[in-house]
Design a protein around this motif. Structure first.
Motif, short mmCIF file in Angstrom:
data_model
loop_
_atom_site.label_atom_id
_atom_site.label_comp_id
_atom_site.label_asym_id
_atom_site.label_seq_id
_atom_site.Cartn_x
_atom_site.Cartn_y
_atom_site.Cartn_z
N UNK A 1 0.79 -1.12 -0.07
CA UNK A 1 0.03 -0.03 0.04
C UNK A 1 0.86 1.43 -0.02
N UNK A 2 1.83 1.31 0.77
CA UNK A 2 2.99 2.52 0.93
C UNK A 2 3.23 2.77 -0.70
N UNK A 3 3.71 1.53 -1.11
CA UNK A 3 4.40 1.77 -2.66
C UNK A 3 3.43 2.51 -3.65
N UNK A 4 2.01 1.93 -3.41
CA UNK A 4 1.02 2.34 -4.25
C UNK A 4 0.97 4.03 -4.16
N UNK A 5 0.67 4.19 -2.48
CA UNK A 5 0.55 5.71 -2.38
C UNK A 5 1.89 6.66 -2.94
N UNK A 6 2.82 6.25 -2.53
CA UNK A 6 4.24 7.28 -3.34
C UNK A 6 3.97 7.32 -4.80
N UNK A 7 3.33 6.20 -5.49
CA UNK A 7 3.26 6.36 -6.91
C UNK A 7 2.12 7.14 -7.42
N UNK A 9 0.43 9.47 -5.50
CA UNK A 9 0.46 10.85 -4.97
C UNK A 9 1.63 11.77 -5.61
N UNK A 10 2.72 10.98 -6.20
CA UNK A 10 4.08 11.64 -6.65
C UNK A 10 3.65 12.76 -7.69
N UNK A 15 2.51 20.29 -7.45
CA UNK A 15 1.35 21.13 -7.04
C UNK A 15 1.22 21.67 -5.79
N UNK A 16 1.53 20.89 -4.87
CA UNK A 16 1.54 21.21 -3.54
C UNK A 16 2.52 21.92 -2.77
N UNK A 17 3.39 22.35 -3.79
CA UNK A 17 4.56 23.10 -3.20
C UNK A 17 5.65 22.32 -2.33
N UNK A 18 5.53 20.97 -2.65
CA UNK A 18 6.64 19.83 -2.10
C UNK A 18 5.75 19.33 -0.83
N UNK A 19 4.77 19.66 -0.45
CA UNK A 19 4.12 19.25 0.82
C UNK A 19 3.69 17.89 0.28
N UNK A 20 4.09 17.05 1.29
CA UNK A 20 3.50 15.60 0.89
C UNK A 20 2.25 15.31 1.46
N UNK A 61 -14.15 7.44 3.83
CA UNK A 61 -13.36 7.15 2.79
C UNK A 61 -12.06 7.69 3.00
N UNK A 62 -11.21 7.28 4.02
CA UNK A 62 -9.84 7.83 4.39
C UNK A 62 -8.77 7.99 3.21
N UNK A 63 -8.94 7.01 2.42
CA UNK A 63 -7.79 7.11 1.23
C UNK A 63 -8.15 5.98 0.27
N UNK A 64 -7.94 6.30 -1.11
CA UNK A 64 -8.15 5.63 -2.17
C UNK A 64 -6.99 5.89 -3.28
N UNK A 65 -6.31 5.03 -3.71
CA UNK A 65 -5.21 5.17 -4.68
C UNK A 65 -5.07 4.01 -5.54
N UNK A 66 -4.68 4.52 -6.72
CA UNK A 66 -4.19 3.35 -7.94
C UNK A 66 -2.99 3.73 -8.43
N UNK A 67 -2.24 2.73 -8.99
CA UNK A 67 -1.13 3.10 -9.42
C UNK A 67 -1.22 3.83 -10.84
#
Length: 135
Positions: A1-7, A9-10, A15-20, A61-67
């Motif tokens: 899940x962490x790898x999917x989130x990294x990809x 949201x990168x 756009x977010x000025x470097x904010x993660x 819905x705390x988070x949804x992410x797709x590669x």
């Protein structure tokens, strides 16, 4: 899940000025243990996930992410439908979520799937857009 989130949201880092975005640093192991965490597979590979938090009559819905390579193929939509199924199964009357104001692609997905914007707010650089869907 962490790898999917990294990809996933990168692309938003600039756009977010470097904010993660929060999901990039979330405790995914805790989400699996404490909340509902579901993954989506495509051709045997895990390509997305959703994290749901039961809040009495509301499902967060705390988070949804797709590669990125699988975005636009309906995976996110399927995960949103799963969230609705889970919310109904736990007698929740609505789903709520929030996203960063710069994540316009996510906002369009939510709106196409019946979510209604309920508020905007935050501090400079961290303005969130809040959505809900009544079930």
């Amino acid at each position: 899940m962490a790898d999917i989130a990294e990809a996933a949201y990168a692309p938003y880092l600039d756009r977010m000025g470097g904010l993660r975005p929060g999901p990039m640093d979330a405790d995914h192991a805790a989400a699996v243990l404490e909340d509902e965490a579901w993954v989506a597979e495509l051709d045997g590979d895990v390509v997305g996930y959703v994290v749901l938090v039961d809040e009495a009559d509301t499902m967060l819905l705390d988070n949804v992410a797709v590669v990125p390579s699988c975005q636009g193929r309906g995976v996110g939509r399927v995960l949103l439908l799963l969230a609705e199924e889970r919310a109904r199964a736990t007698d929740c009357s609505r789903i709520r979520l929030f996203t960063h104001e710069t994540m316009v692609e996510n906002q369009a997905l939510y709106q196409r799937n019946g979510y209604v914007e309920t508020a905007r707010g935050g501090e400079p650089g961290l303005v969130r857009v809040f959505y809900e869907k009544r079930l």
